[in-house]
Design an enzyme around this catalytic site. Structure first.
Site, PDB file in Angstrom:
ATOM      1  N   ARG A  40      44.800  41.463  37.913  1.00 56.68           N
ATOM      2  CA  ARG A  40      43.749  40.597  38.469  1.00 56.68           C
ATOM      3  C   ARG A  40      43.140  39.669  37.408  1.00 56.68           C
ATOM      4  NH1 ARG A  40      41.651  41.849  43.571  1.00 56.68           N
ATOM      5  NH2 ARG A  40      43.102  43.182  44.654  1.00 56.68           N
ATOM      6  N   ARG A  44      38.222  35.931  40.469  1.00 57.17           N
ATOM      7  CA  ARG A  44      36.806  35.568  40.494  1.00 57.17           C
ATOM      8  C   ARG A  44      36.060  35.708  39.184  1.00 57.17           C
ATOM      9  NH1 ARG A  44      35.273  38.849  45.701  1.00 57.17           N
ATOM     10  NH2 ARG A  44      36.953  40.058  44.784  1.00 57.17           N
ATOM     11  N   ARG A  53      39.027  27.436  44.260  1.00 54.52           N
ATOM     12  CA  ARG A  53      39.120  28.141  45.530  1.00 54.52           C
ATOM     13  C   ARG A  53      38.037  27.731  46.528  1.00 54.52           C
ATOM     14  NH1 ARG A  53      40.462  33.012  46.852  1.00 54.52           N
ATOM     15  NH2 ARG A  53      39.601  32.256  48.801  1.00 54.52           N
ATOM     16  N   ASP A  89      49.030  37.803  46.992  1.00 51.98           N
ATOM     17  CA  ASP A  89      48.367  39.040  47.383  1.00 51.98           C
ATOM     18  C   ASP A  89      49.397  39.964  48.003  1.00 51.98           C
ATOM     19  OD1 ASP A  89      45.475  40.230  47.672  1.00 51.98           O
ATOM     20  OD2 ASP A  89      46.578  40.804  49.475  1.00 51.98           O
ATOM     21  N   TYR A 164      46.567  49.692  54.736  1.00 52.43           N
ATOM     22  CA  TYR A 164      45.860  48.554  55.337  1.00 52.43           C
ATOM     23  C   TYR A 164      46.285  48.339  56.786  1.00 52.43           C
ATOM     24  CZ  TYR A 164      43.834  47.225  50.877  1.00 52.43           C
ATOM     25  OH  TYR A 164      43.108  47.225  49.715  1.00 52.43           O
TER      26      TYR A 164
HETATM   27  O1  CP3 Z   1      45.676  38.012  38.841  1.00 50.26           O
HETATM   28  C1  CP3 Z   1      46.356  38.786  39.541  1.00 50.26           C
HETATM   29  O2  CP3 Z   1      46.441  40.009  39.308  1.00 50.26           O
HETATM   30  C2  CP3 Z   1      47.233  38.210  40.650  1.00 50.26           C
HETATM   31  C3  CP3 Z   1      46.672  38.170  41.917  1.00 50.26           C
HETATM   32  C4  CP3 Z   1      46.490  39.375  42.811  1.00 50.26           C
HETATM   33  C5  CP3 Z   1      45.586  39.333  43.883  1.00 50.26           C
HETATM   34  N1  CP3 Z   1      45.732  40.462  44.608  1.00 50.26           N
HETATM   35  C6  CP3 Z   1      44.693  38.198  44.161  1.00 50.26           C
HETATM   36  C7  CP3 Z   1      43.482  38.438  44.970  1.00 50.26           C
HETATM   37  C8  CP3 Z   1      47.132  40.616  42.862  1.00 50.26           C
HETATM   38  C9  CP3 Z   1      48.177  41.202  41.917  1.00 50.26           C
HETATM   39  C10 CP3 Z   1      46.643  41.287  44.017  1.00 50.26           C
HETATM   40  C11 CP3 Z   1      47.137  42.586  44.464  1.00 50.26           C
HETATM   41  C12 CP3 Z   1      46.352  43.351  45.434  1.00 50.26           C
HETATM   42  N2  CP3 Z   1      45.717  42.910  46.556  1.00 50.26           N
HETATM   43  C13 CP3 Z   1      46.230  44.758  45.413  1.00 50.26           C
HETATM   44  C14 CP3 Z   1      46.846  45.641  44.368  1.00 50.26           C
HETATM   45  C15 CP3 Z   1      46.080  45.577  43.101  1.00 50.26           C
HETATM   46  C16 CP3 Z   1      44.791  46.347  43.095  1.00 50.26           C
HETATM   47  O3  CP3 Z   1      43.774  45.720  42.770  1.00 50.26           O
HETATM   48  O4  CP3 Z   1      44.818  47.545  43.379  1.00 50.26           O
HETATM   49  C17 CP3 Z   1      45.442  45.133  46.501  1.00 50.26           C
HETATM   50  C18 CP3 Z   1      45.020  46.549  46.851  1.00 50.26           C
HETATM   51  C19 CP3 Z   1      45.141  43.962  47.241  1.00 50.26           C
HETATM   52  C20 CP3 Z   1      44.373  43.853  48.498  1.00 50.26           C
HETATM   53  C21 CP3 Z   1      43.195  42.994  48.262  1.00 50.26           C
HETATM   54  N3  CP3 Z   1      43.214  41.624  48.333  1.00 50.26           N
HETATM   55  C22 CP3 Z   1      41.890  43.370  47.846  1.00 50.26           C
HETATM   56  C23 CP3 Z   1      41.417  44.797  47.661  1.00 50.26           C
HETATM   57  C24 CP3 Z   1      41.151  42.185  47.657  1.00 50.26           C
HETATM   58  C25 CP3 Z   1      39.739  42.030  47.126  1.00 50.26           C
HETATM   59  C26 CP3 Z   1      38.726  41.941  48.200  1.00 50.26           C
HETATM   60  C27 CP3 Z   1      37.424  41.394  47.645  1.00 50.26           C
HETATM   61  O5  CP3 Z   1      37.138  40.236  47.950  1.00 50.26           O
HETATM   62  O6  CP3 Z   1      36.751  42.109  46.910  1.00 50.26           O
HETATM   63  C28 CP3 Z   1      41.991  41.116  47.980  1.00 50.26           C
HETATM   64  C29 CP3 Z   1      41.659  39.694  47.871  1.00 50.26           C
HETATM   65  C30 CP3 Z   1      42.117  39.068  46.613  1.00 50.26           C
HETATM   66  N4  CP3 Z   1      43.381  39.155  46.121  1.00 50.26           N
HETATM   67  C31 CP3 Z   1      41.352  38.249  45.760  1.00 50.26           C
HETATM   68  C32 CP3 Z   1      42.213  37.836  44.726  1.00 50.26           C
HETATM   69  C33 CP3 Z   1      41.897  36.908  43.582  1.00 50.26           C
HETATM   70  C34 CP3 Z   1      39.897  37.864  45.964  1.00 50.26           C
HETATM   71  C35 CP3 Z   1      39.860  36.807  47.018  1.00 50.26           C
HETATM   72  C36 CP3 Z   1      38.865  35.721  46.745  1.00 50.26           C
HETATM   73  O7  CP3 Z   1      38.855  35.144  45.634  1.00 50.26           O
HETATM   74  O8  CP3 Z   1      38.149  35.412  47.684  1.00 50.26           O
END
Ligand code: CP3
Length: 356
Positions: A40, A44, A53, A89, A164
């Site tokens: 990640r 953010r 974004r 994602d 999910y």
């Molecule tokens: O920088 C990186 O690592 C690459 C991008 C990445 C994202 N999601 C972007 C993202 C990666 C590798 C993921 C994987 C992901 N997504 C996982 C596995 C990794 C982990 O953290 O365990 C999981 C479980 C998800 C599902 C998911 N998507 C979650 C739990 C969330 C966060 C929800 C929140 O807003 O708190 C997302 C959304 C997400 N994926 C964001 C990002 C940058 C935030 C969205 C935003 O900016 O509005």
């Protein structure tokens, strides 16, 4: 690279990243310093990400190669990390496979109609690579920009995706998921087999387009006992990882709360085993002999005084030296409130302390 045959593209030697510290550490080869990247790292915690974004929904941003390229490059430029991770994602391939879902800021993935019956499973179609052509395009743009810096592709593992889909959104106890797993093993295995197939296709698209390594995220699998992991999950994660054996790129397998699952996760076909902050890397290394490890600074430690961060980085580097290879990372993803200047200092510190 578009003119190359897929065999040439996937042969490891043909990638300009084969000599990078990241790829070498993943293969257990000697390195000039311990490579570091952060799960990640794009997202953010970076003001430049929040700016790009603004007004664009998460899934929409994943479908735009121009945005994906820029967002993926932001942490590489800012922190000087040794690898980029593709901005996307774990839910992207499910969206492309026809599942009605959204990613809601501050909540996470939300699935309109949860999957709980055989009839529901029909709505989860196999993934047509053409449905993620935007991923192929973005990976090609990125590998051209990145040159010798490796790009890591990734996907969600079958259990975490199933969680999910079955819950309909994020879950603390995974009750619906476990009810289905124990109550209807036939449907459970059919669902995980379908998800493994989608995941394998999604990773193959990324590899053919040029990523240098892949990471399989099984973030929530720590909710299971080892016996249940072996029975209900391992065969499906193995179908993904072993399906990539001939692809020629290192495979990283990561989960949270997996101390006792690490040997089984390695057996699923991982080259590198990702470790959360609860298990010291020297203990992890003993559990997965022969495998390089990745991790494992507690993401919350980045909020502690710098002396604590420094002490923890030193400890982790020392413990990581007991494994055949070490890729420095956090034990889970960067938290959104993290001060990005601390991440940059961690990269500098890891490079300085590990230089050889
Ligand atoms: O920088 C990186 O690592 C690459 C991008 C990445 C994202 N999601 C972007 C993202 C990666 C590798 C993921 C994987 C992901 N997504 C996982 C596995 C990794 C982990 O953290 O365990 C999981 C479980 C998800 C599902 C998911 N998507 C979650 C739990 C969330 C966060 C929800 C929140 O807003 O708190 C997302 C959304 C997400 N994926 C964001 C990002 C940058 C935030 C969205 C935003 O900016 O509005």
């Amino acid at each position: 690279m578009a003119w190359m045959s897929s065999a040439e593209q996937t042969s490891p030697g043909s990638r300009p990243t084969a000599g990078s510290t990241f790829v070498r550490a993943c293969r257990g080869e000697p390195v000039t310093h311990t490579p570091v990247w952060f799960m990640r790292q794009a997202g953010r915690s970076l003001p430049e990400y929040r700016e790009l974004r603004a007004g664009v929904r998460m899934l929409e941003s994943c479908r735009r190669p121009d945005l994906v390229t820029e967002i993926t490059l932001q942490p590489v430029r800012r922190h000087g990390v040794d690898a980029a991770i593709f901005f996307s994602d774990i839910m992207v391939p499910l969206d492309a496979a026809g599942v009605d879902l959204d990613i809601v800021a501050g909540t996470g993935p939300v699935v309109a109609e949860p999957v709980r019956t055989m009839a529901d499973l029909d709505r989860v179609r196999p993934l047509d690579p053409a449905a993620v052509s935007y991923v192929d395009e973005a990976v090609r743009l990125l590998t051209a920009e990145l040159g010798e810096t490796p790009l890591i592709g990734f996907a969600g593992a079958p259990f975490t995706l199933a969680s999910y889909l079955v819950e309909g959104g994020p879950s603390r106890n995974h009750t619906q998921t476990k009810a289905l797993m124990y109550g209807d093993p036939e449907l459970w295995h059919a669902l995980l087999a379908r998800l493994a197939d989608i995941t394998l296709t999604f990773l193959k698209v990324q590899i053919a387009a040029g990523v240098s390594a892949v990471q399989l995220f099984d973030s929530w699998v720590g909710a299971l006992s080892e016996a249940d992991y072996r029975e209900y999950v391992l065969p499906h994660s193995r179908a993904v990882l072993e399906g990539l054996t001939d692809a020629g790129v290192p495979r990283i397998h990561f989960g949270v709360g997996t101390a006792l699952l690490l040997p089984a996760m390695a057996q699923a076909g991982a080259d590198v085993v990702g470790v959360d902050w609860r298990t010291p890397l020297d203990q992890a290394a003993k559990l997965v002999p022969g495998h390089p490890v990745q991790g494992n600074l507690d993401p919350a430690v980045l909020f502690a005084p710098w002396e604590v961060v420094e002490r923890e980085v030193r400890r982790i580097l020392a413990e990581g030296r007991t494994a055949p290879g070490h890729v420095f990372n956090l034990g889970h993803g960067v938290l959104p409130e993290t001060d990005p200047t601390v991440l940059t200092r961690v990269v500098e510190l890891v490079h300085e302390l590990s230089a050889r």
